[in-house]
Design an enzyme around this catalytic site. Structure first.
Site, PDB file in Angstrom:
ATOM      1  N   LYS A   1       9.578  27.248   1.987  1.00 51.83           N
ATOM      2  CA  LYS A   1       8.317  27.793   1.488  1.00 51.83           C
ATOM      3  C   LYS A   1       7.967  29.051   2.272  1.00 51.83           C
ATOM      4  O   LYS A   1       7.678  28.993   3.463  1.00 51.83           O
ATOM      5  CB  LYS A   1       7.210  26.737   1.634  1.00 51.83           C
ATOM      6  CG  LYS A   1       5.809  27.214   1.306  1.00 51.83           C
ATOM      7  CD  LYS A   1       4.813  26.079   1.551  1.00 51.83           C
ATOM      8  CE  LYS A   1       3.372  26.540   1.408  1.00 51.83           C
ATOM      9  NZ  LYS A   1       2.417  25.447   1.689  1.00 51.83           N
TER      10      LYS A   1
ATOM     11  N   TYR B   1      -7.714  30.507  11.209  1.00 57.81           N
ATOM     12  CA  TYR B   1      -6.954  31.396  10.335  1.00 57.81           C
ATOM     13  C   TYR B   1      -7.048  32.778  10.954  1.00 57.81           C
ATOM     14  O   TYR B   1      -8.139  33.289  11.177  1.00 57.81           O
ATOM     15  CB  TYR B   1      -7.507  31.393   8.909  1.00 57.81           C
ATOM     16  CG  TYR B   1      -6.958  30.255   8.095  1.00 57.81           C
ATOM     17  CD1 TYR B   1      -5.749  30.375   7.422  1.00 57.81           C
ATOM     18  CD2 TYR B   1      -7.635  29.040   8.032  1.00 57.81           C
ATOM     19  CE1 TYR B   1      -5.230  29.322   6.695  1.00 57.81           C
ATOM     20  CE2 TYR B   1      -7.121  27.984   7.305  1.00 57.81           C
ATOM     21  CZ  TYR B   1      -5.917  28.134   6.634  1.00 57.81           C
ATOM     22  OH  TYR B   1      -5.410  27.079   5.931  1.00 57.81           O
TER      23      TYR B   1
ATOM     24  N   ILE C   1       0.850  -1.194   0.000  1.00 62.88           N
ATOM     25  CA  ILE C   1       0.000   0.000   0.000  1.00 62.88           C
ATOM     26  C   ILE C   1       0.879   1.236   0.000  1.00 62.88           C
ATOM     27  O   ILE C   1       1.668   1.461   0.908  1.00 62.88           O
ATOM     28  CB  ILE C   1      -0.934   0.006   1.226  1.00 62.88           C
ATOM     29  CG1 ILE C   1      -1.842  -1.231   1.202  1.00 62.88           C
ATOM     30  CG2 ILE C   1      -1.770   1.282   1.249  1.00 62.88           C
ATOM     31  CD1 ILE C   1      -2.727  -1.354   2.418  1.00 62.88           C
TER      32      ILE C   1
END
Length: 508
Positions: free
Chosen positions: A82, A450, A46
């Site tokens: 990032k 957020y 898997i």
């Protein structure tokens, strides 16, 4: 003093990948003095889904907690830094066709207040600059292809995430976990044994063995073998809120200069990700099967990448969008895709994994052997996780519901979708009414999954302002902030950061 509920327990994790091995490593570190045994059962047949390959800044705290330096794991996973995410083509409003969503940093305190202030006046009809890209250092660093790690003489750390190969990260964490005492069992679970009280008792494996445990962690992916199939915990679909349920991924050669941002580009029936690694670029197209076939999606992505004639294989994926009603039920904790998934637009998958594990560890550390105490922690835990899922769902929904893109039936349906929460309605209505975005969230007691600046970035980044604007005198209250000073401040700060590729070459 009562012992914690976790002492001397055997934890069995079903499923590996990033979620399973993050769970194993964090538990091994946090409970190393509790005589806890951890076994991870994983079928070699898997594979992992690995949609995205990006993270939020929380992943850094995960590695800090398990004592792993960036120099150890980043090169092994072809990782890059990032600074945030750029959204291209989500808005058709002039001047707002693209915007950048940064990660929060202390340095923002010197420039971001000008964006909050200016956006208020623009919503009142004043023609004043408030595109978010101009007000955040991270946006400048991404624009200049720079690393988010400052020189030593710059005393302001910058929030950042990572790009990485998800399969390699899983392998790295697997090797680390085994070295720290986690028992790795490569086998497939064929059947699940149960106790009379409804708890899971054991797993019957395809190697003929049976493994018993006190606590089971379901990291079996979208199948949810333990939490959904065995314990029958209902799944709450977000299909009416979020249409996308499929993805196609195609790698492309590494590009220069090496970017330090994820790029999300609006497509005909969804959006495409563009994630730079050190050895390749990860590309994918997240779309809705109700509006687009896999063949159409692959052709559209290949056209975007100029790979129509390429023999590079495309990988097609199906996503199950939503969450389980209970993430922790009986003696089973669901982590990762088994507990739920919100499409990868804001790279929140590993954030959910980490928060679930940390929340569970805290709950068990604060529990004793009393069943009633543990049950109360379980109820609180499930409430928090459900609120987290719904809060992040609302923010993702806002990207579609507020977009001005209208060139396909998919985007028109998203713009007209009535299935939005009262919390999202309150934020949007408050924005349109020129209310203070921070006060809206605080007064409405909207959970701050957020923060206000994130909502400000999407609402201002989309250019959601009155069409008719009037100029204000330079000495008016609307011009409180000197934007030339803001530009100069951010540019000079950016001089303290190195080129992304050069930084990686030097330090890794």
């Amino acid at each position: 003093m009562n012992s914690t509920a976790i002492a001397n327990k055997h934890i069995v994790i079903l499923g590996g990948g990033t979620a399973g091995w993050m769970t194993a490593n964090l538990m091994a570190v946090k409970w190393k003095n509790q005589n806890v045994q951890i076994s991870l059962v994983e079928s070699p047949a898997i594979g992992t889904v690995g949609v995205g390959e990006g993270s939020t800044p929380q992943l850094k705290s995960f590695f800090d907690q398990i004592g792993i330096d960036e120099k150890e794991w980043m090169p092994a996973c072809h990782a890059t830094y990032k600074n945030g995410i750029r959204f291209n083509g989500w808005s058709s409003r002039e001047g707002f066709e693209s915007y950048f969503h940064p990660f929060a940093s202390r340095i923002d305190a010197f420039s971001a207040p000008a964006l909050f202030y200016n956006s208020m006046h623009r919503r009142k009809g004043v023609n004043i600059e408030c595109h978010p890209d101009r007000f955040y250092l991270s946006a400048k660093l991404a624009q200049q292809h720079k690393s988010p790690i400052p020189d030593h003489n710059f005393p302001f750390p910058i929030g950042y995430g990572y790009h990485f190969d998800a399969n390699l990260l899983g392998q790295f964490l697997s090797n680390l976990g085994v070295s720290r005492g986690v028992k790795h069992i490569q086998a497939k679970a064929l059947d699940v044994g149960m106790h009379a009280n409804g708890d899971i008792a054991n797993l019957h494996l395809d190697n003929g063995k049976t493994i018993s445990g006190d606590i089971f962690v379901d990291c079996s992916g979208f199948e949810g073998v333990l939490i959904q199939q065995t314990l029958k915990v209902p799944f709450v679909s977000f299909k009416e809120n979020l249409f996308n349920d499929c993805a196609v991924a195609i790698p492309s050669p590494v590009s220069q200069p090496l970017r330090s941002e994820t790029i999300s580009t609006a497509m005909k029936y969804g959006w495409a990700w563009d994630i730079p690694l050190t050895n390749r670029v990860g590309n994918g197209y997240v779309y809705s099967a109700d509006y687009c076939s896999p063949e159409q999606a692959e052709i559209e992505l290949r056209t975007k990448l100029n790979l129509l004639d390429s023999e590079v294989e495309a990988r097609h994926l199906k996503m199950k969008i939503g969450r389980v009603e209970k993430h922790w039920h009986q003696n089973c904790l669901a982590v990762g895709l088994s507990q739920g998934f919100i499409e990868p637009l804001e790279a929140t998958a590993l954030h959910f994994v980490q928060e679930t594990i940390e929340g569970f560890i805290d709950a068990m550390n604060n529990s004793n052997e009393s069943d009633s105490v543990c049950i109360q922690h379980q109820v609180t835990f499930n409430q928090k996780m459900n609120q987290r899922f719904e809060g992040i769902r609302d923010y993702i929904v806002a990207h579609y519901r507020l977009s001005s893109k209208d060139d396909t039936d998919y985007w028109l349906a998203n713009s007209a979708n009535p299935n939005i929460s009262d919390q999202l309605k309150r934020i949007v209505n408050g924005w349109m009414g020129a209310e203070d975005i921070t006060q809206i969230i605080q007064q409405a007691k909207i959970p701050s999954y957020y923060p206000p600046f994130s909502w400000l970035c999407i609402l201002a980044g989309y250019g959601i302002f009155p069409k008719q604007l009037s100029d204000a005198p330079k000495d008016s209250a609307a011009h409180k902030y000197d934007l030339n000073y803001v530009d100069d401040f951010i540019q000079r700060c950016s001089l303290n950061f190195q080129d992304h590729q050069s930084f990686l070459d030097l330090h890794f």
